[in-house]
Design a protein around this motif. Structure first.
Motif, PDB file in Angstrom:
ATOM      1  N   LEU A   4      -1.282  -4.134  -5.337  1.00 54.95           N
ATOM      2  CA  LEU A   4      -0.844  -2.796  -4.915  1.00 54.95           C
ATOM      3  C   LEU A   4      -2.061  -1.902  -4.700  1.00 54.95           C
ATOM      4  O   LEU A   4      -2.893  -1.753  -5.605  1.00 54.95           O
ATOM      5  CB  LEU A   4       0.061  -2.182  -5.998  1.00 54.95           C
ATOM      6  N   VAL A   5      -2.149  -1.320  -3.507  1.00 50.53           N
ATOM      7  CA  VAL A   5      -3.224  -0.369  -3.212  1.00 50.53           C
ATOM      8  C   VAL A   5      -2.640   1.032  -3.258  1.00 50.53           C
ATOM      9  O   VAL A   5      -1.667   1.322  -2.556  1.00 50.53           O
ATOM     10  CB  VAL A   5      -3.847  -0.651  -1.823  1.00 50.53           C
ATOM     11  N   VAL A   6      -3.209   1.890  -4.089  1.00 51.17           N
ATOM     12  CA  VAL A   6      -2.722   3.258  -4.253  1.00 51.17           C
ATOM     13  C   VAL A   6      -3.776   4.217  -3.722  1.00 51.17           C
ATOM     14  O   VAL A   6      -4.888   4.295  -4.259  1.00 51.17           O
ATOM     15  CB  VAL A   6      -2.431   3.555  -5.743  1.00 51.17           C
ATOM     16  N   ILE A   7      -3.426   4.947  -2.670  1.00 53.29           N
ATOM     17  CA  ILE A   7      -4.361   5.913  -2.079  1.00 53.29           C
ATOM     18  C   ILE A   7      -3.937   7.307  -2.537  1.00 53.29           C
ATOM     19  O   ILE A   7      -2.819   7.753  -2.229  1.00 53.29           O
ATOM     20  CB  ILE A   7      -4.346   5.822  -0.532  1.00 53.29           C
ATOM     21  N   VAL A  61       0.855  -1.193   0.000  1.00 58.79           N
ATOM     22  CA  VAL A  61       0.000   0.000   0.000  1.00 58.79           C
ATOM     23  C   VAL A  61       0.886   1.237   0.000  1.00 58.79           C
ATOM     24  O   VAL A  61       1.934   1.258   0.664  1.00 58.79           O
ATOM     25  CB  VAL A  61      -0.980  -0.007   1.215  1.00 58.79           C
ATOM     26  N   LEU A  62       0.467   2.260  -0.758  1.00 56.25           N
ATOM     27  CA  LEU A  62       1.199   3.529  -0.738  1.00 56.25           C
ATOM     28  C   LEU A  62       0.213   4.697  -0.797  1.00 56.25           C
ATOM     29  O   LEU A  62      -0.933   4.550  -1.237  1.00 56.25           O
ATOM     30  CB  LEU A  62       2.205   3.608  -1.894  1.00 56.25           C
ATOM     31  N   THR A  63       0.684   5.843  -0.315  1.00 52.88           N
ATOM     32  CA  THR A  63      -0.091   7.081  -0.423  1.00 52.88           C
ATOM     33  C   THR A  63       0.684   8.025  -1.341  1.00 52.88           C
ATOM     34  O   THR A  63       1.911   8.090  -1.258  1.00 52.88           O
ATOM     35  CB  THR A  63      -0.324   7.733   0.958  1.00 52.88           C
ATOM     36  N   SER A  64      -0.031   8.745  -2.212  1.00 53.66           N
ATOM     37  CA  SER A  64       0.645   9.489  -3.278  1.00 53.66           C
ATOM     38  C   SER A  64      -0.085  10.805  -3.564  1.00 53.66           C
ATOM     39  O   SER A  64      -1.274  10.942  -3.310  1.00 53.66           O
ATOM     40  CB  SER A  64       0.671   8.595  -4.519  1.00 53.66           C
ATOM     41  N   GLY A  65       0.659  11.781  -4.079  1.00 53.99           N
ATOM     42  CA  GLY A  65       0.074  13.089  -4.381  1.00 53.99           C
ATOM     43  C   GLY A  65      -0.118  13.891  -3.099  1.00 53.99           C
ATOM     44  O   GLY A  65       0.500  13.599  -2.068  1.00 53.99           O
ATOM     45  N   GLY A  66      -1.010  14.873  -3.147  1.00 48.03           N
ATOM     46  CA  GLY A  66      -1.265  15.675  -1.935  1.00 48.03           C
ATOM     47  C   GLY A  66      -1.889  14.810  -0.853  1.00 48.03           C
ATOM     48  O   GLY A  66      -2.807  14.042  -1.137  1.00 48.03           O
ATOM     49  N   ASP A  67      -1.378  14.895   0.372  1.00 47.83           N
ATOM     50  CA  ASP A  67      -1.957  14.057   1.436  1.00 47.83           C
ATOM     51  C   ASP A  67      -3.365  14.543   1.779  1.00 47.83           C
ATOM     52  O   ASP A  67      -3.778  15.638   1.368  1.00 47.83           O
ATOM     53  CB  ASP A  67      -1.053  14.019   2.682  1.00 47.83           C
ATOM     54  N   ALA A  68      -4.105  13.716   2.501  1.00 45.94           N
ATOM     55  CA  ALA A  68      -5.485  14.069   2.849  1.00 45.94           C
ATOM     56  C   ALA A  68      -5.839  13.408   4.169  1.00 45.94           C
ATOM     57  O   ALA A  68      -5.469  12.245   4.395  1.00 45.94           O
ATOM     58  CB  ALA A  68      -6.445  13.598   1.757  1.00 45.94           C
ATOM     59  N   PRO A  69      -6.555  14.127   5.047  1.00 47.15           N
ATOM     60  CA  PRO A  69      -6.947  13.522   6.325  1.00 47.15           C
ATOM     61  C   PRO A  69      -7.833  12.305   6.086  1.00 47.15           C
ATOM     62  O   PRO A  69      -8.786  12.378   5.308  1.00 47.15           O
ATOM     63  CB  PRO A  69      -7.736  14.646   7.022  1.00 47.15           C
ATOM     64  N   GLY A  70      -7.490  11.198   6.723  1.00 46.66           N
ATOM     65  CA  GLY A  70      -8.238   9.954   6.514  1.00 46.66           C
ATOM     66  C   GLY A  70      -7.393   8.921   5.789  1.00 46.66           C
ATOM     67  O   GLY A  70      -7.742   7.741   5.748  1.00 46.66           O
ATOM     68  N   MET A  71      -6.251   9.360   5.230  1.00 43.07           N
ATOM     69  CA  MET A  71      -5.377   8.380   4.564  1.00 43.07           C
ATOM     70  C   MET A  71      -4.898   7.333   5.567  1.00 43.07           C
ATOM     71  O   MET A  71      -4.783   6.151   5.243  1.00 43.07           O
ATOM     72  CB  MET A  71      -4.178   9.078   3.921  1.00 43.07           C
ATOM     73  N   ASN A  72      -4.625   7.763   6.805  1.00 43.56           N
ATOM     74  CA  ASN A  72      -4.177   6.789   7.822  1.00 43.56           C
ATOM     75  C   ASN A  72      -5.274   5.770   8.136  1.00 43.56           C
ATOM     76  O   ASN A  72      -4.986   4.589   8.323  1.00 43.56           O
ATOM     77  CB  ASN A  72      -3.765   7.512   9.106  1.00 43.56           C
TER      78      ASN A  72
END
Ligand code: ADP
Ligand code: F6P
Length: 334
Positions: A107-110, A16-27
């Motif tokens: 792969l999970v892309v958030i 899993v990865l987080t990408s681009g501008g972060d956002a509350p709730g990604m965690n």
């Protein structure tokens, strides 16, 4: 949450990865990816700093305790990055190589639509990729709401409530710039929530004369304050404030809310949305499905092929929702 007994267990390892501008709730989303993945018997790996970490091999297996007490935390424990190099096929192949070496098949892309293009690239290389919409902009056409939008809306609303206090005291007009990239949802919803005089978004367009006339009208109605909400990039808010100051009786100040809108503890809606979308993403992977973006339509949690999701054009919210639509039309016809 109730789970059914898993019947199939095809994918053993996912990342899993987080990408681009972060956002509350990604965690909250990362937490459910891990917990739900474990439920289905998968090993779950965290990739740090988005596609950059995928290429550089900044990947480690996540354990249950890694996601404890993060459901209420802003930002992303995996960190995020913009990494334009990922548009190149040879760079994408390096990422594929990293995943193959670790035996990771899913792969999970958030992230937002840019991140989904990265997910699509990995899908085309044979990785089972699923996108989860996480962006404060709410600009993803394949879902009603993206994770982080409602938290950013609360932040923008709270900030403008405070600006109204001081505007009222000083008999002023506040011109407030909010984020949104090419989408006016944040400005539209926040503008309605604070009872603003005028809202300028990519969907409404910018008309200087109408804006000034609305503020002059507000003064004529003996209002002690006025708020103009503007989506970023629509116009220079400092210049607009200078013009309103010169052409109306209000002393006028500009405020750019900026990155404060991306931070903070996610509101309950974003936590629940993140949990539901992530659970759905993992159940798709567990059924050996890749190449989708998950989302919410009405009361339903859905999935759309990534190509289709990227090709969809977001219907402006002012058309989709009665109240907002009427309000905007009223302004337009005024
Ligand atoms: P968002 O995901 O919030 O829309 P960006 O547009 O900045 O944010 O995209 C995030 C990241 O996704 C980029 O920095 C890049 O690593 C990757 N990305 C964007 N566009 C593409 C593309 N066309 N092909 C592959 N990867 C892409
Ligand atoms: O996509 C989210 C977003 O916050 C947009 O609203 C804004 O235009 C952009 O990211 C800002 O990006 P950066 O963090 O690179 O300044």
């Amino acid at each position: 949450m109730c789970y059914n007994t898993p019947e199939v267990n095809r994918l053993k390892k996912i990342a899993v990865l987080t990408s681009g501008g972060d956002a509350p709730g990604m965690n909250a989303a990362i937490r459910t990816v891990l917990r739900s993945g474990h439920h289905y018997g998968m090993e779950v790996y965290g990739v740090f700093e988005g596609f950059k970490g995928l290429v550089e091999g900044d990947i480690k297996e996540l354990k249950r305790h890694d996601v404890s007490r993060i459901i209420n935390r802003g930002g992303t424990i995996l960190a995020s990055a913009r990494y334009p190099e990922f548009k190149e096929l040879d760079v994408q192949k390096k990422a594929l190589n990293r995943l193959q070496k670790l035996g990771i098949e899913g792969l999970v892309v958030i992230g937002g639509d840019g991140s989904f293009r990265g997910a699509l690239a990995m899908h085309r290389l044979g990785v089972k990729a699923i996108g989860i919409p996480g962006t404060i902009d709410n600009d993803i056409a394949s879902t009603d709401y993206s994770i982080g939008f409602y938290t950013a809306l609360e932040t923008a609303t709270d900030s403008m409530d405070k600006l109204r206090d001081t505007s009222f005291s000083h008999h002023r007009c506040s011109v407030v710039e909010v984020m949104g990239r090419h989408c006016g949802d944040l400005a539209l919803y926040a503008g309605i929530a604070v009872g603003s005089e005028f809202i300028i978004t990519p969907e409404t367009g910018f008309d200087l004369e109408r804006t000034v006339a609305a503020i002059q009208d507000s003064y004529a109605r003996e209002k002690r304050h006025a708020i103009v909400v503007v989506t970023e990039k629509m116009t220079d808010v400092n210049e607009l404030a200078r013009i309103i100051d010169a052409r109306t009786e209000y002393e006028t100040r500009a405020t750019i809310l900026g990155h404060v809108q991306r931070g903070g503890s996610p509101v309950a809606f974003d936590r629940v949305l993140a949990t539901e979308l992530s659970e759905h993403a993992i159940s798709l992977l567990n059924d050996d499905n890749g190449g989708y973006v998950v989302g919410q339509r009405g009361m339903e949690i859905i999935h759309t092929p990534i190509e289709d999701a990227l090709a969809m054009v977001k219907e402006p919210s002012n058309k989709r929702y009665g109240l907002v639509g009427k309000l905007r039309n009223k302004k337009e016809n005024a």
